[in-house]
Design an enzyme around this catalytic site. Structure first.
Site, PDB file in Angstrom:
ATOM      1  N   HIS A   1      -9.131 -18.607 -20.754  1.00  0.00           N
ATOM      2  CA  HIS A   1      -8.892 -17.438 -21.589  1.00  0.00           C
ATOM      3  C   HIS A   1      -7.597 -16.713 -21.227  1.00  0.00           C
ATOM      4  CE1 HIS A   1     -12.749 -17.960 -23.400  1.00  0.00           C
ATOM      5  NE2 HIS A   1     -13.416 -17.757 -22.286  1.00  0.00           N
TER       6      HIS A   1
ATOM      7  N   ASP B   1     -17.288 -27.269 -18.251  1.00  0.00           N
ATOM      8  CA  ASP B   1     -17.073 -25.943 -17.660  1.00  0.00           C
ATOM      9  C   ASP B   1     -17.659 -25.754 -16.258  1.00  0.00           C
ATOM     10  OD1 ASP B   1     -16.077 -25.678 -20.190  1.00  0.00           O
ATOM     11  OD2 ASP B   1     -17.322 -23.981 -20.770  1.00  0.00           O
TER      12      ASP B   1
ATOM     13  N   HIS C   1     -13.760 -13.363 -17.747  1.00  0.00           N
ATOM     14  CA  HIS C   1     -14.050 -14.564 -16.968  1.00  0.00           C
ATOM     15  C   HIS C   1     -13.051 -15.663 -17.319  1.00  0.00           C
ATOM     16  CE1 HIS C   1     -16.146 -15.169 -20.820  1.00  0.00           C
ATOM     17  NE2 HIS C   1     -15.945 -16.472 -20.612  1.00  0.00           N
TER      18      HIS C   1
ATOM     19  N   HIS D   1     -14.016 -11.888 -27.570  1.00  0.00           N
ATOM     20  CA  HIS D   1     -14.881 -12.592 -26.625  1.00  0.00           C
ATOM     21  C   HIS D   1     -15.124 -11.751 -25.371  1.00  0.00           C
ATOM     22  CE1 HIS D   1     -16.848 -16.189 -25.186  1.00  0.00           C
ATOM     23  NE2 HIS D   1     -16.095 -16.242 -24.108  1.00  0.00           N
TER      24      HIS D   1
ATOM     25  N   CYS E   1     -22.448 -23.471 -23.475  1.00  0.00           N
ATOM     26  CA  CYS E   1     -21.387 -24.446 -23.761  1.00  0.00           C
ATOM     27  C   CYS E   1     -21.878 -25.887 -23.761  1.00  0.00           C
ATOM     28  CB  CYS E   1     -20.228 -24.247 -22.793  1.00  0.00           C
ATOM     29  SG  CYS E   1     -19.429 -22.629 -23.028  1.00  0.00           S
TER      30      CYS E   1
ATOM     31  N   LYS F   1     -10.149 -24.684 -23.437  1.00  0.00           N
ATOM     32  CA  LYS F   1     -10.668 -24.082 -24.667  1.00  0.00           C
ATOM     33  C   LYS F   1     -10.737 -22.571 -24.511  1.00  0.00           C
ATOM     34  CE  LYS F   1     -15.477 -25.060 -23.293  1.00  0.00           C
ATOM     35  NZ  LYS F   1     -16.023 -23.702 -23.132  1.00  0.00           N
TER      36      LYS F   1
END
Length: 200
Positions: A53, A9, A78, A62, A145, A103
């Site tokens: 996302h 990430d 985000h 989330h 993460c 993801k």
């Protein structure tokens, strides 16, 4: 043994100036680039993950939406797919990345093990397909993460090593706790200088 580098990430929204930027994020991006230039050939597979996302829903709760985020389970918007915030930080050289994992597509997801590649192949299946037995983990954020990905790697039977010179966390206290937790769970905690290929 087959070794993989997992880059977690390293995205604009998780670096300075982003929606959930952490201090040291840009330095991690450039540090990983230098590391790949020096040690990329030590790895049989280089994988990078991104939060990816949906922009038209709360991604399974989330995103906090109208409520205030608690920064534990709910977060500000985000890394929405297709936005600049979701892209890799420009200081991260992705030319050495073999596989890109997305993801959190509509659901909460912290670990790279919850993601899929561009063809929809689950990440654990990719590791099995490539015969990976050892992973080094770098990226953002140490206390979220990176932690989740490392703990999942151990659960999946990988020998996992966290390169602490190439991670950045949200907060010092929670990052230290995460590193301790990962080490207690069986991960090797190593500085960047300890990242050269090992035959043992």
């Amino acid at each position: 043994m087959t070794r993989a580098l997992l880059i977690i990430d390293v995205q604009n929204d998780f670096t300075e100036g982003g929606a959930l930027g952490v201090d040291g994020g840009a330095a991690v991006a450039s540090g990983i680039t230098r590391f790949l230039a020096e040690h990329g050939d030590d790895y049989d597979l280089v994988v990078a993950s991104r939060d990816w996302h949906d922009g038209d829903n709360d991604n399974g709760g989330h995103f906090a939406g109208e409520a205030d985020p608690d920064f534990v389970d709910t977060w500000p918007v985000h890394c929405v797919s297709g936005t600049t915030g979701a892209e890799y930080h420009p200081d991260l050289d992705t030319s050495r990345v073999d596989v890109h994992i997305r993801k959190g597509q509509g659901v909460p997801a912290y670990s790279i093990f919850e993601g899929t590649d561009d063809e929809g192949t689950p990440f654990p299946e990719l590791l099995t397909r490539h015969g990976v037995t050892e992973v080094d983990v770098v990226g953002i954020a140490t206390d979220y993460c990176v932690r989740a990905s490392t703990l999942d790697a151990l659960e999946h039977g990988q020998h996992a090593r966290v390169l602490t010179g190439l991670v950045a966390g949200v907060a010092a206290e929670t990052s230290e706790a995460a590193i301790a937790e990962m080490g207690h769970a069986g991960a090797e905690i190593a500085g960047e200088e300890a990242s050269e290929a090992s035959d043992g």
